[in-house]
Every structure is written in C-alpha cells, then in structure tokens.
Write a protein that holds these residues in place. Structure first.
Motif, PDB file in Angstrom:
ATOM      1  N   UNK A 178      19.130  75.356  -0.850  1.00  0.00           N
ATOM      2  CA  UNK A 178      19.286  76.203  -1.852  1.00  0.00           C
ATOM      3  C   UNK A 178      17.665  75.964  -2.484  1.00  0.00           C
ATOM      4  N   UNK A 179      17.476  76.804  -2.494  1.00  0.00           N
ATOM      5  CA  UNK A 179      15.801  77.374  -3.154  1.00  0.00           C
ATOM      6  C   UNK A 179      14.788  76.221  -3.069  1.00  0.00           C
ATOM      7  N   UNK A 180      14.694  75.272  -4.399  1.00  0.00           N
ATOM      8  CA  UNK A 180      13.830  73.546  -4.249  1.00  0.00           C
ATOM      9  C   UNK A 180      14.715  72.673  -3.319  1.00  0.00           C
ATOM     10  N   UNK A 181      15.816  73.014  -3.165  1.00  0.00           N
ATOM     11  CA  UNK A 181      16.312  71.588  -2.334  1.00  0.00           C
ATOM     12  C   UNK A 181      17.030  71.314  -1.411  1.00  0.00           C
ATOM     13  N   UNK A 182      16.569  70.930  -0.097  1.00  0.00           N
ATOM     14  CA  UNK A 182      16.968  70.925   1.027  1.00  0.00           C
ATOM     15  C   UNK A 182      17.781  69.730   1.187  1.00  0.00           C
ATOM     16  N   UNK A 222      21.106  63.600   2.828  1.00  0.00           N
ATOM     17  CA  UNK A 222      19.149  62.765   2.802  1.00  0.00           C
ATOM     18  C   UNK A 222      19.444  65.057   1.384  1.00  0.00           C
ATOM     19  N   UNK A 223      18.272  64.344   0.539  1.00  0.00           N
ATOM     20  CA  UNK A 223      18.147  66.162  -0.164  1.00  0.00           C
ATOM     21  C   UNK A 223      16.767  65.418   0.186  1.00  0.00           C
ATOM     22  N   UNK A 224      16.109  66.614  -0.176  1.00  0.00           N
ATOM     23  CA  UNK A 224      14.346  66.189  -0.152  1.00  0.00           C
ATOM     24  C   UNK A 224      14.303  67.247  -0.702  1.00  0.00           C
ATOM     25  N   UNK A 225      12.764  67.641  -1.367  1.00  0.00           N
ATOM     26  CA  UNK A 225      11.840  68.838  -2.128  1.00  0.00           C
ATOM     27  C   UNK A 225      11.955  70.304  -0.299  1.00  0.00           C
ATOM     28  N   UNK A 226      11.988  71.298  -0.408  1.00  0.00           N
ATOM     29  CA  UNK A 226      12.342  72.294   0.325  1.00  0.00           C
ATOM     30  C   UNK A 226      10.500  72.391   0.896  1.00  0.00           C
ATOM     31  N   UNK A 227       9.916  72.551  -0.093  1.00  0.00           N
ATOM     32  CA  UNK A 227       7.928  72.244   0.059  1.00  0.00           C
ATOM     33  C   UNK A 227       7.815  71.258  -0.422  1.00  0.00           C
ATOM     34  N   UNK A 228       6.729  70.749  -0.646  1.00  0.00           N
ATOM     35  CA  UNK A 228       5.483  69.968  -0.735  1.00  0.00           C
ATOM     36  C   UNK A 228       5.350  70.407  -2.732  1.00  0.00           C
ATOM     37  N   UNK A 229       4.901  69.695  -3.506  1.00  0.00           N
ATOM     38  CA  UNK A 229       5.665  70.495  -4.778  1.00  0.00           C
ATOM     39  C   UNK A 229       3.542  69.037  -5.845  1.00  0.00           C
ATOM     40  N   UNK A 230       3.753  69.436  -6.654  1.00  0.00           N
ATOM     41  CA  UNK A 230       2.700  68.828  -7.441  1.00  0.00           C
ATOM     42  C   UNK A 230       3.963  68.261  -8.310  1.00  0.00           C
ATOM     43  N   UNK A 231       4.487  68.342  -8.790  1.00  0.00           N
ATOM     44  CA  UNK A 231       5.715  68.504 -10.875  1.00  0.00           C
ATOM     45  C   UNK A 231       6.200  67.527 -10.181  1.00  0.00           C
TER      46      UNK A 231
END
Length: 422
Positions: free
Chosen positions: A51-55, A66-75
């Motif tokens: 779902x958007x930024x979170x998987x 588990x939840x994780x950021x869907x793509x690497x982020x610097x923020x």
C-alpha cells in the motif's frame, strides 16, 4: 530492501523492516492468522501486500507479520509517519478478526512448543526444510520480533568501510534496543533474551550464525570464500536437495547482500512504536557515518578488531543491556575514549550522540525526546521491568503488555503511555 542494478552509494537511502505479533484483542494470546489477514487485503492468498510506501509480508510463524518501506528512502521522519499510519490501518483490519498488533521482541507468555503455526503457503518448502533441520518451534524461531536496517554500498571499497563500521558497532547496539527480558511469564535474567536464543538456535550447523558478529572480511570475494562457500559446504549433508540457498542461510548479526548492494543489520529488538525504532535507527546510522568517515580512528584500525573480542562484548551486552560495563580499552579507544578504563554501554552511546551533534548538527533533532527518554530511563526491557515492579503475575503482565499495544497504536513510548493511563 529492493535496489535496482545501479546500487545506491553509502547512506543515500535506507530500508527499514519491523516485525509485530498478531494477538487476540481480549486475551493477548498469539493469533496465527497472518495468511487470513493478507488474503483479506489482497483478495487471495499472498505473502505480500503493498500500500503505497509500506509493504506488509509474512514471516515463518503465522502469528508474526512484517511491515517495511516499499522502496529505499532517505527520509526516516516521513517513514516513521508512514509506519504509524500503516499500523493504525492494520489494526482496523485486525479488529474484524478480533485481533491487534503487539510490539516488543518477544511474547511474554507464549508457549512456542504448542502455539507455533508455520506459514503453509508460498515458500512452504523452505520453511519445512528449516523446521526439519532445526525444529523451528523454539523461542529463537517463532517468538522473536526485530527491526532490520538495510544500508547500501556500491563496490568493494564502500563495502569494506561499511562492514568494518558495522562490525565495530554491533556489540553495543542491543544496549539501545533490548526489549525481550520477559519470556514464559518470567524474568529471563537477560535484557535481550531474543539474541541469546538467536546465538544458539542454529547450533546444529555453527557456520550459519558464526559468532553473530561477522568475520573480518572486507571484499565480495573474501565474503564468498570465507562465509557463503563454507555455508554451502556445511549445509549439504542436511539439505541434499539444495532447497536452502547460502545467502538465505547466513544468519550473522549483519549480513551482506551483494545481489542488491546492501548490508542488513539484524540484532535490533523491535520497540513499542515506530517513533522509538526510527530514533534508534537514526542514531545508529549517524554513528556509522562517523566511523565510515574515520572520525574516531582510521579504517585500518577498525579492520583489526578480532571477531572473538567483539563477540565477547556482544554477549555481555545482551545479558545486561545498557548497564553493561565495558572495560576493553582498545574498544573504548575505537570511539575516541582514550582516557577511560571502563564505561557503561549507554554512556558510550551518549558520548557518540554528542559527537554526532557536533559533526552533523540537527541530524538527531527530530528524535531528541525519544533519545532523551532512552538515555534517561533505559531500554524498553528496563522500562517493562520497571512497569512490572517485580510482579510477574499473569494479570500484571497482561496489563503492561496491553499498554504496549496502546503505545504501538498511538506511536508513543512506554513511559508516556503509562503516565496517561495512570
């Protein structure tokens, strides 16, 4: 953390993964329904929903998700907000199953021998093979939740710098993150019992975990020859069909993923809320920056640390958490502490945080309240033990861990929740 062929460079972005337990809303007992929950979101059996930024994805045990950021982020500040929103959304979904998420690295009264239910769908053959070899019903397999930090590198030079820095910092990371003092309804005597189990749960094939602290290898070629090739050799008698890949089997406290240009840190217990997790992640990342930039000592000095020496400190820290007295003067000097003979683990972290403030002003500003609470009142293990006040009766355990569930829902640290509750 998925990275394209053009791997990111050091500290360009990060991948964060957080694991939580699914528990019954009334009893707080584990509820093995991760497959049903993911199916309700995707419309079919799946091991991952984005779902958007979170998987969201499955783990070995059906009560863990588990939840994780869907793509690497610097923020990381935005990521903490994204995690908070995702957790609240998931709790609304779980409410339909009369369930909710519970934080911390270990369920306080789960009996893994009788309550473990293994993921039966995609990758089931892999999980079944693990179970056949290791009997994945113990605490070290089915009752452990962690935060993973994925850090990118590009090429051998960057790998060497990052791996050297991570090896040096790993032994004291649990002094920030320990949250697994209570298992089987008892005070285990360890601040980080999850990691004590983690050290031992693959003892049938010692090469898989090693000493948790990775070997002093600083190139892709050496990593394959000294770690992956050794794992492949030692697993063969136990897995003649070749179901398990050496890359998956590597269980050190930090594992190199050359396929995606990242090192994944795995020694961190998950906290009571994303704000606490990301505060710890930010502190660790900035500490690693100092080491990579040779702020304290040159890279060649960092490389010289023996795995056995670092592992000895690590064992002390998982036992005593932030209170661990470290008297290895060579280790202290590696952080610029040249004039002291001993220092507690939390004092070292406090010292490092002040150096971060000097070198990278504002880097930790967003997390100031969380880090102050951590330094002043201790790890989550300490705060759980203090909240229990030595009363380990079931109802008291349930009350404190219910408060932890509220902390997760409200994205607040434990003290704040207890103060509001009383």
């Amino acid at each position: 953390m998925k990275v394209e062929d053009n791997h990111l460079h050091l500290f360009q972005a990060y991948g964060i993964e957080l694991e939580y337990m699914i528990v019954d809303t009334e009893t707080l007992n584990v509820k093995p329904i991760a497959d049903e929950v993911l199916k309700s979101l995707a419309g079919e059996i799946t091991n991952e929903v984005t779902f958007g930024n979170i998987t969201w994805s499955n783990e070995l045990a059906l009560h863990v998700i588990e939840l994780k950021c869907s793509a690497p982020t610097g923020d990381l500040v935005q990521l903490a907000a994204d995690f908070e929103e995702a957790i609240q959304q998931m709790n609304r979904v779980l409410a339909e199953f009369k369930a909710q998420l519970m934080p911390s690295a270990a369920h306080p009264w789960m009996n893994p021998e009788t309550e473990t239910v293994r993921w039966p769908h995609d990758n089931a053959e892999i999980y079944a093979t693990y179970d056949r070899i290791f009997d994945c019903k113990g605490h070290g397999w089915s009752n452990l939740q962690s935060m993973h930090i994925n850090l990118p590198f590009h090429g051998d030079d960057e790998f060497a710098k990052l791996h050297a820095a991570i090896r040096l910092l790993l032994p004291i990371m649990p002094a920030l993150s320990a949250s697994s003092a209570i298992l089987d309804g008892k005070d285990t005597g360890y601040w980080d019992k999850r990691l004590d189990y983690y050290r031992k749960n693959q003892k049938a094939i010692p090469i898989l975990t090693g000493q948790v602290i990775p070997e002093a290898v600083f190139s892709k070629e050496d990593y394959y020859s000294q770690i992956f090739d050794q794992i492949a050799n030692d697993i063969k008698p136990h897995d003649p069909e070749g179901v398990l890949e050496p890359i998956w089997l590597n269980s050190r406290g930090a594992i190199a993923r050359f396929d995606r240009g990242a090192i994944e840190i795995r020694v961190l217990d998950v906290q009571e809320c994303p704000e606490a997790d990301l505060a710890i992640a930010s502190l660790i990342i900035n500490a690693l920056k100092l080491l990579v930039e040779e702020y304290f000592v040159p890279l060649e000095e960092q490389k010289k640390f023996k795995t056995e020496s670092l592992a000895a400190i690590f064992k002390q820290v998982i036992k005593s958490g932030e209170h661990t007295v470290i008297d290895n003067t060579d280790y202290l000097k590696a952080f610029g502490l040249n004039a002291v003979d001993e220092m507690t683990a939390v004092e070292i972290w406090h010292f490092i945080s002040r150096k971060i403030d000097r070198k990278y002003p504002q880097a930790l500003d967003h997390w100031r309240d969380e880090l102050t609470l951590l330094f002043d009142e201790g790890t989550l293990s300490t705060r759980i033990l203090n909240a229990l006040e030595t009363n380990l009766e079931f109802e008291n355990l349930k009350m404190v861990y219910s408060e932890l569930c509220d902390c997760l829902e409200n994205n607040q640290m434990l003290r704040e929740c207890l103060e509001e509750a009383f």
